[in-house]
Design an enzyme around this catalytic site. Structure first.
Site, PDB file in Angstrom:
ATOM      1  N   ASP A 291      40.896  19.198 -47.535  1.00  0.00           N
ATOM      2  CA  ASP A 291      40.791  18.009 -46.698  1.00  0.00           C
ATOM      3  C   ASP A 291      41.500  18.259 -45.364  1.00  0.00           C
ATOM      4  OD1 ASP A 291      40.997  15.507 -45.472  1.00  0.00           O
ATOM      5  OD2 ASP A 291      41.190  14.452 -47.382  1.00  0.00           O
ATOM      6  N   HIS A 322      36.956  15.661 -46.159  1.00  0.00           N
ATOM      7  CA  HIS A 322      37.530  14.319 -46.166  1.00  0.00           C
ATOM      8  C   HIS A 322      36.416  13.302 -46.390  1.00  0.00           C
ATOM      9  CE1 HIS A 322      40.491  11.215 -45.307  1.00  0.00           C
ATOM     10  NE2 HIS A 322      39.604  10.632 -44.510  1.00  0.00           N
TER      11      HIS A 322
END
Length: 363
Positions: A291, A322
């Site tokens: 992420d 993400h």
């Protein structure tokens, strides 16, 4: 697949392992470029949901005369707002802290609608076209407005299970609400997609400019609509001239004209995990190790929380970006299927426990 479930051993954990292990969402059909988290995120943000959902908006007046907006997803068919059977579970969708309702969040709402849920999006004050009737916005981890919205949903659907899903930085609001409310949260279960666990660290570390600048521009565009009202409480020139998310947050909530406060004091009241030990609702957190927004897993994932609390479950995947978690074909985000499977497994487990213990269903 390559996912790992990190949690404290329990009967519920074993049930989730079995249920998620059988889920087709976690097997096969993955994104062909797994090492490009930036592309995964952009893919999910830019792709519109299919089909385009219809929504019915409801404005809820709060105790201080402020307004939040509840957008009921009614599918592409134009059904009545908040429809569905009386006992159908209500799924509360919480966008990110900037109020951006992404295509991914809408896609999750549509998938839930197809499976018999009643999805509704919670829009904060001044976000996503919600009128700003008081010169006050909602701080990062202040769950007051969300609490009033949950109370209203419980009154409107008294016999239905109430569930919640948050996306990205919007998870700070949901986690703060669960910790502050404890066993009185009125939720049966919750899930967080790519949550931000440590708000202050996230603001101070800053995101890569590729993500921070579009988000900053989106926030400024929304705030500029209410420049006249907000000028009473904040320095609008400084606010609209902010060059980082931290500077904007600090100007908006710390450098106010009436009640200025320090950055440290602000986060004492708004850190998402400040009361996490009081949470009493099962929470599934879906996170990706790559992420680029949350930051490195070693610093940004509170692993000890998942090892010690019986209510928190971390589904960790090596790739997904993400709020991306992409795959080929329909339902392009496999995390959406995993979340809906988690809610199904939770309901099944609770029914089994009620039968085993002979407990009456709560009214």
């Amino acid at each position: 697949g390559h996912c790992r479930l990190l949690c404290k051993p329990s009967a519920l954990a074993q049930h989730l392992v079995r249920s998620l292990g059988r889920s087709a969402a976690l097997r096969g059909g993955r994104w062909p470029w797994p090492c490009w988290p930036q592309l995964q995120m952009l893919w999910q943000l830019l792709q519109p949901p299919e089909p385009e959902p219809a929504m019915a908006r409801e404005l809820l007046q709060l105790s201080d005369a402020g307004l939040v907006a509840l957008d009921w997803l009614v599918g592409p068919w134009g059904a009545a707002g908040g429809g569905g059977a009386v006992s159908n579970p209500v799924l509360l969708l919480i966008p990110n802290a900037a109020g951006k309702v992404t295509g991914g969040l809408l896609q999750l709402g549509l998938r839930a609608l197809e499976r018999g849920f009643v999805p509704v999006i919670f829009n904060r004050r001044g976000h996503n076209g919600c009128p700003l009737t008081t010169p006050r916005l909602q701080p990062f981890g202040d769950p007051g407005d969300l609490r009033e919205a949950v109370t209203y949903l419980r009154c409107r659907h008294p016999s239905a299970s109430l569930l919640a899903v948050s996306e990205g930085s919007g998870s700070g609001l949901l986690l703060a609400y669960l910790g502050e409310s404890g066993s009185s949260s009125r939720l049966a279960a919750a899930a967080c997609l790519s949550p931000i666990f440590r708000g202050r660290d996230w603001f101070e570390a800053r995101m890569p400019w590729l993500y921070e600048w579009p988000l900053l521009l989106h926030l400024k565009q929304g705030l500029s609509r209410y420049a006249g009202a907000l000028a009473e409480v904040v320095d609008m020139d400084r606010l609209l001239g902010s060059r980082s998310l931290r500077e904007l947050e600090e100007t908006l909530f710390c450098r106010t004209r009436s009640r200025p406060t320090s950055w440290e004091s602000y986060w004492e009241r708004n850190e998402p995990l400040r009361d996490v030990d009081e949470a009493a609702v099962p929470v599934l957190c879906l996170c990706s190790a790559d992420d680029p927004v949350r930051g490195p897993p070693a610093q940004s994932l509170p692993r000890e929380l998942f090892r010690s609390s019986p209510y928190f479950f971390l589904l960790l995947t090596p790739h997904g970006g993400h709020c991306g978690f992409p795959r080929r074909g329909l339902g392009r985000c496999w995390a959406h299927e995993a979340v809906l499977e988690y809610f199904r497994a939770m309901a099944e487990f609770l029914r089994t426990e009620e039968r085993r213990k002979g407990l009456p269903r709560p009214r």
